[in-house]
Scaffold this motif. Structure first.
Motif, PDB file in Angstrom:
ATOM      1  N   GLY A   1     -16.448  17.787  81.876  1.00 55.50           N
ATOM      2  CA  GLY A   1     -16.990  16.794  81.065  1.00 55.50           C
ATOM      3  C   GLY A   1     -16.150  16.916  79.417  1.00 55.50           C
ATOM      4  N   THR A   2     -16.020  17.888  78.925  1.00 59.08           N
ATOM      5  CA  THR A   2     -15.062  18.118  77.634  1.00 59.08           C
ATOM      6  C   THR A   2     -13.664  17.129  77.603  1.00 59.08           C
ATOM      7  OG1 THR A   2     -15.869  20.025  76.499  1.00 59.08           O
ATOM      8  CG2 THR A   2     -13.564  19.345  75.513  1.00 59.08           C
ATOM      9  N   SER A   3     -13.101  17.121  78.687  1.00 55.90           N
ATOM     10  CA  SER A   3     -11.279  16.328  79.113  1.00 55.90           C
ATOM     11  C   SER A   3     -12.103  14.641  78.849  1.00 55.90           C
ATOM     12  CB  SER A   3     -11.063  16.706  80.186  1.00 55.90           C
ATOM     13  OG  SER A   3     -10.574  17.949  80.153  1.00 55.90           O
ATOM     14  N   LEU A   4     -13.027  14.955  79.942  1.00 53.58           N
ATOM     15  CA  LEU A   4     -13.403  13.309  80.253  1.00 53.58           C
ATOM     16  C   LEU A   4     -14.301  12.263  79.343  1.00 53.58           C
ATOM     17  CD1 LEU A   4     -15.315  13.308  83.609  1.00 53.58           C
ATOM     18  CD2 LEU A   4     -13.385  12.310  83.411  1.00 53.58           C
ATOM     19  N   TRP A   5     -14.614  13.368  77.758  1.00 56.33           N
ATOM     20  CA  TRP A   5     -15.560  12.640  77.100  1.00 56.33           C
ATOM     21  C   TRP A   5     -14.585  12.018  76.398  1.00 56.33           C
ATOM     22  CZ3 TRP A   5     -19.157  10.193  75.111  1.00 56.33           C
ATOM     23  CH2 TRP A   5     -18.644   9.690  73.541  1.00 56.33           C
ATOM     24  N   VAL A   6     -12.957  12.810  75.890  1.00 59.33           N
ATOM     25  CA  VAL A   6     -11.746  12.399  75.365  1.00 59.33           C
ATOM     26  C   VAL A   6     -11.605  11.942  75.706  1.00 59.33           C
ATOM     27  CG1 VAL A   6     -10.194  13.225  74.282  1.00 59.33           C
ATOM     28  CG2 VAL A   6     -12.259  14.822  73.914  1.00 59.33           C
ATOM     29  N   LEU A   7     -11.408  11.151  77.253  1.00 60.70           N
ATOM     30  CA  LEU A   7     -10.463  10.569  77.424  1.00 60.70           C
ATOM     31  C   LEU A   7     -11.367   8.721  77.446  1.00 60.70           C
ATOM     32  CD1 LEU A   7      -8.601   9.204  79.682  1.00 60.70           C
ATOM     33  CD2 LEU A   7     -10.240   9.751  81.327  1.00 60.70           C
ATOM     34  N   LEU A   8     -12.546   8.901  77.484  1.00 60.50           N
ATOM     35  CA  LEU A   8     -13.322   7.778  77.358  1.00 60.50           C
ATOM     36  C   LEU A   8     -12.499   6.912  76.217  1.00 60.50           C
ATOM     37  CD1 LEU A   8     -16.591   8.627  79.418  1.00 60.50           C
ATOM     38  CD2 LEU A   8     -14.520   6.627  79.796  1.00 60.50           C
ATOM     39  N   ARG A   9     -12.640   7.512  74.934  1.00 61.50           N
ATOM     40  CA  ARG A   9     -12.579   7.564  73.747  1.00 61.50           C
ATOM     41  C   ARG A   9     -11.459   7.044  73.289  1.00 61.50           C
ATOM     42  NH1 ARG A   9     -14.986  12.121  69.590  1.00 61.50           N
ATOM     43  NH2 ARG A   9     -14.586  13.166  71.846  1.00 61.50           N
ATOM     44  N   GLY A  10      -9.818   7.491  74.141  1.00 64.09           N
ATOM     45  CA  GLY A  10      -9.087   7.249  73.402  1.00 64.09           C
ATOM     46  C   GLY A  10      -8.941   6.124  74.542  1.00 64.09           C
ATOM     47  N   TYR A  11      -9.156   6.688  75.902  1.00 65.60           N
ATOM     48  CA  TYR A  11      -9.024   5.328  76.718  1.00 65.60           C
ATOM     49  C   TYR A  11      -9.445   3.366  76.128  1.00 65.60           C
ATOM     50  CZ  TYR A  11      -8.815   1.744  80.866  1.00 65.60           C
ATOM     51  OH  TYR A  11      -8.419   1.396  81.549  1.00 65.60           O
ATOM     52  N   GLY A  12     -11.162   4.167  75.606  1.00 61.45           N
ATOM     53  CA  GLY A  12     -11.903   2.395  74.566  1.00 61.45           C
ATOM     54  C   GLY A  12     -10.556   2.233  73.823  1.00 61.45           C
ATOM     55  N   LEU A  13      -9.865   3.284  72.557  1.00 60.40           N
ATOM     56  CA  LEU A  13      -9.728   2.283  72.260  1.00 60.40           C
ATOM     57  C   LEU A  13      -8.345   1.770  72.102  1.00 60.40           C
ATOM     58  CD1 LEU A  13     -10.121   5.842  69.499  1.00 60.40           C
ATOM     59  CD2 LEU A  13     -10.813   3.427  69.230  1.00 60.40           C
ATOM     60  N   GLY A  14      -7.847   2.746  73.361  1.00 56.47           N
ATOM     61  CA  GLY A  14      -6.552   1.793  73.139  1.00 56.47           C
ATOM     62  C   GLY A  14      -6.659   0.372  74.109  1.00 56.47           C
TER      63      GLY A  14
END
Length: 290
Positions: free
Chosen positions: A90-103
């Motif tokens: 869950g920690t990884s996916l939350w960071v991933l969603l934010r970084g992917y969205g910004l990208g």
């Protein structure tokens, strides 16, 4: 006699519409049926790979080097039940969603600028030529200096991993849009960002979806690699830290359980998200073959 002929003629459309609706239902059933063999073939291939894994592990007979598929499944279940694996994921996916969205946002902004002016096109060409070949993980030491040991560094490398391949894919799709469609947009008074949103993006949707798929894969593997480094520095993190920690403690079965989780999430996102988007859009609209 003539009225009967008329009545027969009037009834024809009703029969035709019923047959057409029946045909549509049959087409849907056929499509669902035609999709099932591929699913079963993939499932069979996966089972064969698991059996080969189990045989190889028993032949090596060393759980430290190569744990068996059954031992990995047991370690995965125990970690999931304890909540540790789910929390790390869950920690990884939350960071991933934010970084992917910004990208994704940065990629659309950059390509929109490139389609609006020659300076923007040259800027995109120069930046992608410079940074696209640069591995995201190579920027992690700089990210640690600039943003410290925290989520900011992870977001920085994630945006870098998504931005350049997605920008190239979107720009290639925009460039391939027919000049006729662009002219139609201009005739309706669409220019700049409005033309990108209403004309270019729908017409280039196959390229956009392909870029989103590639960007997701780059972001996911970059995050896991970055978390391995963060695990060495901070002792905290997500799924990558789970793998790193268990490697240090020589729990190889848990390391394989973490790797299995990375693979499963990748497969789920690939088939449940991107394949579903493609089926609802470009395949339904006839822009891409099934």
């Amino acid at each position: 006699m003539f009225p009967r002929a008329v009545r027969r003629h009037d009834g024809a459309p009703g029969k035709g519409s019923a047959s057409s609706s029946t045909g549509k239902g049959a087409d849907k059933s056929i499509r669902r049926w035609s999709a099932s063999p591929s699913f079963w073939r993939k499932l069979l291939i996966g089972l064969v790979l698991i059996v080969l894994w189990e045989i190889a592990a028993r032949w090596v007979d060393n759980d430290l080097l190569l744990p068996s598929a059954s031992a990995t499944a047991r370690a995965w279940w125990e970690s999931a039940i304890s909540g540790e694996l789910l929390a790390r994921t869950g920690t990884s996916l939350w960071v991933l969603l934010r970084g992917y969205g910004l990208g994704v946002l940065c990629a659309f902004a950059l390509t929109s600028l490139a389609m609006s002016s020659a300076v923007g096109r040259d800027l995109l060409s120069l930046l992608t030529g410079m940074f696209n070949p640069l591995p995201s993980i190579a920027l992690l030491p700089l990210a640690l200096l600039w943003f410290g040991l925290g989520t900011g560094s992870l977001l920085f490398v994630l945006v870098h991993s998504v931005l350049w391949p997605l920008s190239l894919s979107i720009f290639t799709g925009f460039e391939s849009v027919s000049p006729t469609l662009r002219m139609i947009g201009r005739n309706y008074g669409l220019s700049g960002l409005r033309q990108v949103v209403w004309i270019l993006t729908p017409a280039a949707l196959p390229s956009v979806l392909s870029g989103l798929r590639v960007g997701w894969a780059f972001a996911w593997r970059t995050l896991i690699a970055a978390e391995l480094v963060f695990g060495a520095n901070t002792g905290a993190g997500g799924l990558g830290w789970y793998i790193y920690q268990n490697r240090n403690e020589l729990y190889t079965d848990r390391v394989f359980a973490g790797l299995l989780t990375v693979i499963l999430i990748g497969l789920l996102v690939e088939h449940l998200v991107f394949d579903t988007l493609a089926r609802w859009t470009v395949r339904r609209w006839g822009m891409q073959s099934v």
